[in-house]
Write a protein that holds these residues in place. Structure first.
Motif, PDB file in Angstrom:
ATOM      1  N   PHE A   1      26.681  38.284  48.961  1.00  0.00           N
ATOM      2  CA  PHE A   1      27.214  37.937  47.383  1.00  0.00           C
ATOM      3  C   PHE A   1      28.007  39.105  47.181  1.00  0.00           C
ATOM      4  CE2 PHE A   1      27.360  34.885  44.127  1.00  0.00           C
ATOM      5  CZ  PHE A   1      28.004  35.157  42.571  1.00  0.00           C
ATOM      6  N   ARG A   2      29.370  38.867  47.720  1.00  0.00           N
ATOM      7  CA  ARG A   2      30.426  39.822  47.106  1.00  0.00           C
ATOM      8  C   ARG A   2      31.277  39.495  46.033  1.00  0.00           C
ATOM      9  NH1 ARG A   2      33.545  39.943  52.526  1.00  0.00           N
ATOM     10  NH2 ARG A   2      33.278  38.300  53.657  1.00  0.00           N
ATOM     11  N   SER A   3      31.851  40.750  45.963  1.00  0.00           N
ATOM     12  CA  SER A   3      32.194  40.781  44.296  1.00  0.00           C
ATOM     13  C   SER A   3      32.916  40.086  43.594  1.00  0.00           C
ATOM     14  CB  SER A   3      33.205  42.189  43.933  1.00  0.00           C
ATOM     15  OG  SER A   3      33.493  42.900  44.834  1.00  0.00           O
ATOM     16  N   ASP A   4      33.721  38.855  44.605  1.00  0.00           N
ATOM     17  CA  ASP A   4      33.725  38.292  44.907  1.00  0.00           C
ATOM     18  C   ASP A   4      33.368  36.333  44.931  1.00  0.00           C
ATOM     19  OD1 ASP A   4      34.674  37.748  47.238  1.00  0.00           O
ATOM     20  OD2 ASP A   4      36.601  38.596  47.393  1.00  0.00           O
ATOM     21  N   GLY A   5      32.349  36.351  44.770  1.00  0.00           N
ATOM     22  CA  GLY A   5      31.585  35.553  44.895  1.00  0.00           C
ATOM     23  C   GLY A   5      31.710  34.553  46.197  1.00  0.00           C
ATOM     24  N   ARG A   6      32.444  35.309  46.901  1.00  0.00           N
ATOM     25  CA  ARG A   6      31.786  35.033  48.892  1.00  0.00           C
ATOM     26  C   ARG A   6      30.611  35.097  49.510  1.00  0.00           C
ATOM     27  NH1 ARG A   6      36.506  37.404  52.126  1.00  0.00           N
ATOM     28  NH2 ARG A   6      36.861  39.322  51.083  1.00  0.00           N
ATOM     29  N   SER A   7      30.782  34.965  50.236  1.00  0.00           N
ATOM     30  CA  SER A   7      28.810  35.241  51.050  1.00  0.00           C
ATOM     31  C   SER A   7      28.941  36.262  52.765  1.00  0.00           C
ATOM     32  CB  SER A   7      28.394  34.006  51.820  1.00  0.00           C
ATOM     33  OG  SER A   7      28.721  33.792  53.008  1.00  0.00           O
ATOM     34  N   ASN A   8      28.820  36.961  52.954  1.00  0.00           N
ATOM     35  CA  ASN A   8      29.261  38.043  54.160  1.00  0.00           C
ATOM     36  C   ASN A   8      30.026  37.483  55.096  1.00  0.00           C
ATOM     37  OD1 ASN A   8      28.132  39.873  52.222  1.00  0.00           O
ATOM     38  ND2 ASN A   8      26.052  40.429  53.662  1.00  0.00           N
ATOM     39  N   ILE A   9      30.352  35.262  55.226  1.00  0.00           N
ATOM     40  CA  ILE A   9      30.569  35.226  56.196  1.00  0.00           C
ATOM     41  C   ILE A   9      31.654  34.100  56.221  1.00  0.00           C
ATOM     42  CG2 ILE A   9      28.262  35.494  58.482  1.00  0.00           C
ATOM     43  CD1 ILE A   9      27.849  32.936  57.474  1.00  0.00           C
ATOM     44  N   ASP A  10      32.413  34.271  54.566  1.00  0.00           N
ATOM     45  CA  ASP A  10      33.553  33.730  54.186  1.00  0.00           C
ATOM     46  C   ASP A  10      34.676  34.358  54.729  1.00  0.00           C
ATOM     47  OD1 ASP A  10      31.404  31.707  51.365  1.00  0.00           O
ATOM     48  OD2 ASP A  10      31.835  31.323  53.664  1.00  0.00           O
ATOM     49  N   TYR A  11      35.781  33.365  54.494  1.00  0.00           N
ATOM     50  CA  TYR A  11      37.007  34.324  54.698  1.00  0.00           C
ATOM     51  C   TYR A  11      37.922  33.576  53.606  1.00  0.00           C
ATOM     52  CZ  TYR A  11      37.616  35.654  59.133  1.00  0.00           C
ATOM     53  OH  TYR A  11      37.487  36.495  60.750  1.00  0.00           O
ATOM     54  N   ARG A  12      39.098  34.375  52.949  1.00  0.00           N
ATOM     55  CA  ARG A  12      39.532  34.249  51.751  1.00  0.00           C
ATOM     56  C   ARG A  12      40.365  33.272  51.775  1.00  0.00           C
ATOM     57  NH1 ARG A  12      41.750  40.720  50.182  1.00  0.00           N
ATOM     58  NH2 ARG A  12      41.064  40.579  53.232  1.00  0.00           N
ATOM     59  N   PRO A  13      41.480  32.476  50.666  1.00  0.00           N
ATOM     60  CA  PRO A  13      42.116  31.618  51.115  1.00  0.00           C
ATOM     61  C   PRO A  13      43.378  31.823  52.130  1.00  0.00           C
ATOM     62  CG  PRO A  13      41.782  31.939  49.391  1.00  0.00           C
ATOM     63  CD  PRO A  13      40.901  32.858  49.536  1.00  0.00           C
ATOM     64  N   MET A  14      43.745  30.584  52.660  1.00  0.00           N
ATOM     65  CA  MET A  14      44.957  31.337  53.874  1.00  0.00           C
ATOM     66  C   MET A  14      45.629  30.687  53.699  1.00  0.00           C
ATOM     67  SD  MET A  14      43.145  33.038  57.136  1.00  0.00           S
ATOM     68  CE  MET A  14      41.672  32.887  57.137  1.00  0.00           C
ATOM     69  N   GLU A  15      47.281  31.042  53.120  1.00  0.00           N
ATOM     70  CA  GLU A  15      48.663  30.004  53.290  1.00  0.00           C
ATOM     71  C   GLU A  15      48.538  30.508  54.883  1.00  0.00           C
ATOM     72  OE1 GLU A  15      49.385  30.469  48.523  1.00  0.00           O
ATOM     73  OE2 GLU A  15      50.894  30.498  50.319  1.00  0.00           O
ATOM     74  N   LEU A  16      49.780  29.931  56.273  1.00  0.00           N
ATOM     75  CA  LEU A  16      50.417  30.042  57.087  1.00  0.00           C
ATOM     76  C   LEU A  16      51.333  28.985  56.975  1.00  0.00           C
ATOM     77  CD1 LEU A  16      49.738  31.348  60.028  1.00  0.00           C
ATOM     78  CD2 LEU A  16      49.405  29.351  60.688  1.00  0.00           C
ATOM     79  N   GLU A  17      52.758  29.229  57.280  1.00  0.00           N
ATOM     80  CA  GLU A  17      53.944  28.541  57.375  1.00  0.00           C
ATOM     81  C   GLU A  17      54.380  29.428  59.112  1.00  0.00           C
ATOM     82  OE1 GLU A  17      56.462  28.278  54.987  1.00  0.00           O
ATOM     83  OE2 GLU A  17      58.143  26.469  55.666  1.00  0.00           O
ATOM     84  N   THR A  18      54.437  28.422  59.946  1.00  0.00           N
ATOM     85  CA  THR A  18      54.880  29.116  60.823  1.00  0.00           C
ATOM     86  C   THR A  18      57.076  28.389  60.821  1.00  0.00           C
ATOM     87  OG1 THR A  18      55.130  26.599  62.217  1.00  0.00           O
ATOM     88  CG2 THR A  18      53.266  28.541  62.404  1.00  0.00           C
TER      89      THR A  18
END
Lengths: 310, 308
Positions: free
Chosen positions: A22-39
Motif C-alpha cells: 500500500f503506497r503513499s498515493d494509494g497504489r499497490s506495488n504493481i500499479d502504474y501512475r496515470p499517463m497521458e500520451l500524444e503523438t
C-alpha cells in the motif's frame, strides 16, 4: 534524484507502506501512475511523441536521414539514441550536470534496441551496401518525477510508431553511385514495424519488496533498482481484423541492468524479473490499444490536437 | 566520432583491411561451425562450460609501483591492468557527502581490439564499461570509511579477447584489496555468451561478437559480479534477446562460476601478504647490518678523536 529532502521518518513511512503493498498515493506495488500520451506534436520531426507520467514529462523527436550502412552489416539501417536532460527539469542538470544520467539512459536504450528481435533494422535498408535510413531518436527530459527509464521507453516506442518514412520513387545507379528520388507527396510514406520494440520496466527495491513505477520520493528510499527491457507483442500493434488470430509471440528480455549503490540477492533478482514481465505485458497491451486508437482517429480526422496547451 | 585535435588522426574514411579478407565473407552458419568442433571443444581447446579463470588464468598484485594498489589479470589473451590510488578530495564539488565515492575509468589501448583501432578520446563503449564497473564495485567497498573523498580505480585493457568487463572487475577487486581499501567481501565476476541452445562460459571476442549479432531465438551476453560470502549480486548486465528461463538458467551457472574463482583470488592475496612480510623482514635485517657497520665506524672515529 531531483534535490528531494525527505526526513528519516518519512522514509520509514514509505518503507512500511510498501511492505503492506500500500503506497503513499494509494497504489499497490504493481500499479502504474496515470499517463497521458500524444503523438505527432512536433511538425518538423518524422515522428514525435510526448508522454506525461504523473510528474515526469518526456518529449521524443525522431529525425530520419540517409546514410551508408556499416560494412559488416550491409542490409541493416541504423538507429541512435540521444538523451538531453534539460536544465528545466532541475537546476542540478545545468551545464554538464545531467550528463551521467543522460548517458546512462541512452546506453540502456541502445542496448535494449540492439537485438534484431527487438527492432529489425532490415526495414530501414534502401539499397544493400549503399544506402540506408538512419533514425536519430532525440529524447528530451522536461520534468523529473521519478521512473525516467519507463517513461523514456514508452515515449520512444510511441514516437517510432508515429514515424513516417518517405517512399523511394526512383533509383539511378551510376557506376557505384546511387541517386535517390523520394516521393514529393507528403502523404506517401510507410510506417515502421515497431510491435516488438522493447519497453523498459524499472523495479525499485524498497525494504524487502520491489515496486513498479517508483515516484521520486520512493526512489530516494531505495538503494538498488533493476531495469528490465522486455520486447513487445506485435499482435497489439496490428490494426488488421485478423490480428487476433496471430499466435502470441514469446516475451523476451532484451536488456537487464542494475542501477544504484546496493546489491541484490539472487532470489530477489529472479522475482523482480518475473514481476517486471507481468507489468510489461499489461503496459505493452495498453500502449498498443491507445496508439491504434489515435491512428484511427487521425485517419478519420477526428483527432483534436492538444500539444502543450493542456 | 569525436576527434582529438591535439593528436594526428588517420584519414576519416579508412576502414579495417579485414573486411577484404576471406574470413569476412563467411556466412553465419560457417562462423558458428568455426566456434566449436564435433567433440564440443571450442577453438582454444576449452569445453563449452570451462572458464579461462580455471585453466588459463594469471593474476598478480603490485604491478604498478606508483599506485597505492594495483593488479594485473590475464585470461589467456585478455590482459587487464588496474591501479588504485589514495583517497583524494572530490574535484568540482560543493556539498558534503556522507559516503565516499568511487571514480572508475576503463580505457582500451588503441591496439587492443581485433576489429578496429580505438581512439584516444573515450567513446560510448568505454564510458558504459566505466559505469558498469562502478556499479559492480560500489556495494563491495566500505564507503563510510572515507566520507567526502574519492578513490580512483583506473583500468587499462591491453588486449581484448572477450570477457573484458569480468576481467576488469576481478582486477579491480584485487587492486582494491592490495591498496588496503576496506571491503565487505571479495568481488568476483564472470560472463556467459548464449547462442541458440548453447552456453559459452567466459566467451572469447569472436564468440561475443557472434552472440551479439546472432538472429537465433536466444542470443546474447550476460555478465554478472557477485559478493560470494554475502551471496549478493552486485551487478547484472544482459544484452541480446533471451527468454526468462534462459536468463534464470544462466544466472544459476554464473553464481557457481563466480564462487569457483574466489579461492584463486584468496591465494593471490595471501601470497601478496606473505611476500610483503618476507620483504619487511629482509629490509629489517639489512637495516640492522648497516647500523652495525655505521656503529663500528662511529666507534673508530670516536677512539681516533679521544686518542688525539
Amino acid at each position: 534524484m531531483a534535490g528531494l529532502l525527505l526526513s528519516s521518518t518519512e522514509k520509514v513511512f514509505i518503507v512500511h507502506g510498501v511492505q503492506e503493498d500500500f503506497r503513499s498515493d494509494g497504489r499497490s506495488n504493481i500499479d502504474y501512475r496515470p499517463m497521458e500520451l500524444e503523438t505527432d506534436v512536433v511538425s518538423h520531426a518524422s515522428g514525435s511523441a510526448r508522454l506525461r507520467l504523473a510528474n515526469t514529462d518526456i518529449l521524443v523527436g525522431i529525425k530520419t536521414e540517409i546514410d551508408t550502412p556499416k560494412p559488416d552489416k550491409p542490409d541493416m539501417g541504423k538507429i541512435e539514441f540521444f538523451v538531453d536532460c534539460s536544465a528545466n527539469a532541475t537546476p542540478e542538470f545545468e551545464g554538464r550536470g545531467g550528463e551521467n544520467l543522460a548517458s546512462s539512459i541512452s546506453n540502456t536504450m541502445q542496448r535494449a534496441y540492439h537485438s534484431s528481435q527487438a527492432f529489425d533494422l532490415k526495414q530501414l535498408c534502401i539499397v544493400e551496401g549503399k544506402q540506408c535510413w538512419k533514425l536519430y531518436v532525440d529524447i528530451l527530459i522536461l520534468e523529473c518525477g521519478g521512473n525516467l527509464f519507463d517513461a523514456v521507453s514508452l515515449a520512444t516506442k510511441a514516437a517510432l510508431f508515429n514515424t513516417r518514412i518517405p517512399l523511394v520513387k526512383a533509383l539511378l545507379m551510376d557506376g557505384g553511385n546511387v541517386d535517390l528520388q523520394l516521393s514529393d507527396d507528403p502523404y506517401d510514406f510507410k510506417f515502421l514495424d515497431v510491435g516488438s520494440a522493447p519497453l523498459l520496466v524499472t523495479l525499485c527495491k524498497i525494504g524487502e519488496k520491489c515496486v513498479v513505477d517508483p515516484s521520486a520520493e520512493e526512489e530516494s528510499c531505495s538503494v538498488i533498482s533493476l531495469i528490465v527491457g522486455i520486447t513487445g507483442n506485435s499482435k497489439s500493434y496490428c490494426a488488421d481484423k485478423g490480428a487476433s488470430n496471430l499466435s502470441d509471440v514469446d516475451i523476451k528480455c532484451s536488456t537487464i541492468s542494475m542501477n544504484g549503490p546496493g546489491s541484490l540477492a539472487p532470489k530477489t533478482l529472479k522475482n523482480a524479473i518475473h514481476q517486471g514481465i507481468i507489468a510489461a505485458k499489461v503496459l505493452d497491451d495498453s500502449l498498443g490499444q491507445a496508439l491504434l486508437r489515435e491512428r484511427r482517429e487521425n485517419i478519420n480526422s477526428m483527432k483534436s490536437s492538444y500539444g502543450f496547451l493542456k | 566520432m569525436p576527434l582529438d585535435f591535439r593528436r594526428f588522426n588517420g584519414p576519416e574514411d579508412s576502414v579495417s583491411y579485414k573486411i577484404y579478407t576471406k574470413d569476412y565473407l563467411k556466412t553465419y552458419d560457417e562462423q558458428l561451425k568455426d566456434l566449436y568442433d564435433e567433440n564440443g571443444k571450442r577453438k582454444d581447446g576449452r569445453e563449452l562450460n570451462e572458464a579461462r579463470s580455471m585453466c588459463m588464468f594469471f593474476a598478480r598484485t603490485d604491478m604498478v609501483s606508483q599506485a597505492k594498489g594495483s593488479a594485473y589479470v590475464e585470461l589467456r589473451k585478455t590482459k587487464v591492468v588496474c591501479s588504485v590510488f589514495d583517497p583524494r578530495e572530490i574535484p568540482h564539488q560543493n556539498e558534503f557527502r556522507q559516503l565516499g565515492q568511487l571514480y572508475c575509468e576503463v580505457k582500451f589501448a588503441p591496439f587492443s581490439c581485433p576489429r578496429k583501432r580505438r581512439p584516444y578520446v573515450p567513446d560510448v563503449e568505454e564510458k558504459a564499461l566505466s559505469v558498469a564497473l562502478r556499479q559492480a564495485l560500489e556495494p563491495a567497498v566500505c564507503r563510510h570509511f572515507f566520507p567526502n573523498y574519492q578513490i580512483d580505480v583506473l583500468i587499462y585493457i591491453l588486449e581484448h579477447d572477450g570477457s573484458c568487463l569480468a576481467a576488469a572487475i576481478n582486477a579491480a577487486g584485487l587492486a582494491l584489496a592490495n591498496a588496503a581499501v576496506p571491503m565487505f567481501d571479495i568481488i568476483t565476476s564472470c560472463s556467459v555468451a548464449v547462442i541458440g541452445n548453447k552456453m559459452f562460459i567466459d566467451p572469447t571476442e569472436i564468440e561475443e561478437h557472434i552472440a551479439k549479432n546472432s538472429t537465433e531465438v536466444n542470443h546474447g551476453i550476460i555478465t554478472m559480479s557477485v559478493l560470494s560470502q554475502l551471496k549478493q549480486i552486485s551487478d547484472f548486465t544482459q544484452i541480446g534477446s533471451m527468454d526468462v528461463e534462459c536468463v534464470t538458467k544462466v544466472m544459476e551457472v554464473l553464481l557457481k562460476e563466480c564462487e569457483i574463482i574466489v579461492p584463486n583470488i584468496q591465494r593471490i592475496l595471501v601470497v601478496d601478504v606473505v611476500k610483503n612480510f618476507e620483504l619487511k623482514k629482509h629490509l629489517e635485517a639489512e637495516t640492522k647490518k648497516r647500523e652495525e657497520i655505521l656503529k663500528k665506524k662511529m666507534d673508530e672515529w670516536r677512539s681516533l678523536l679521544n686518542g688525539q
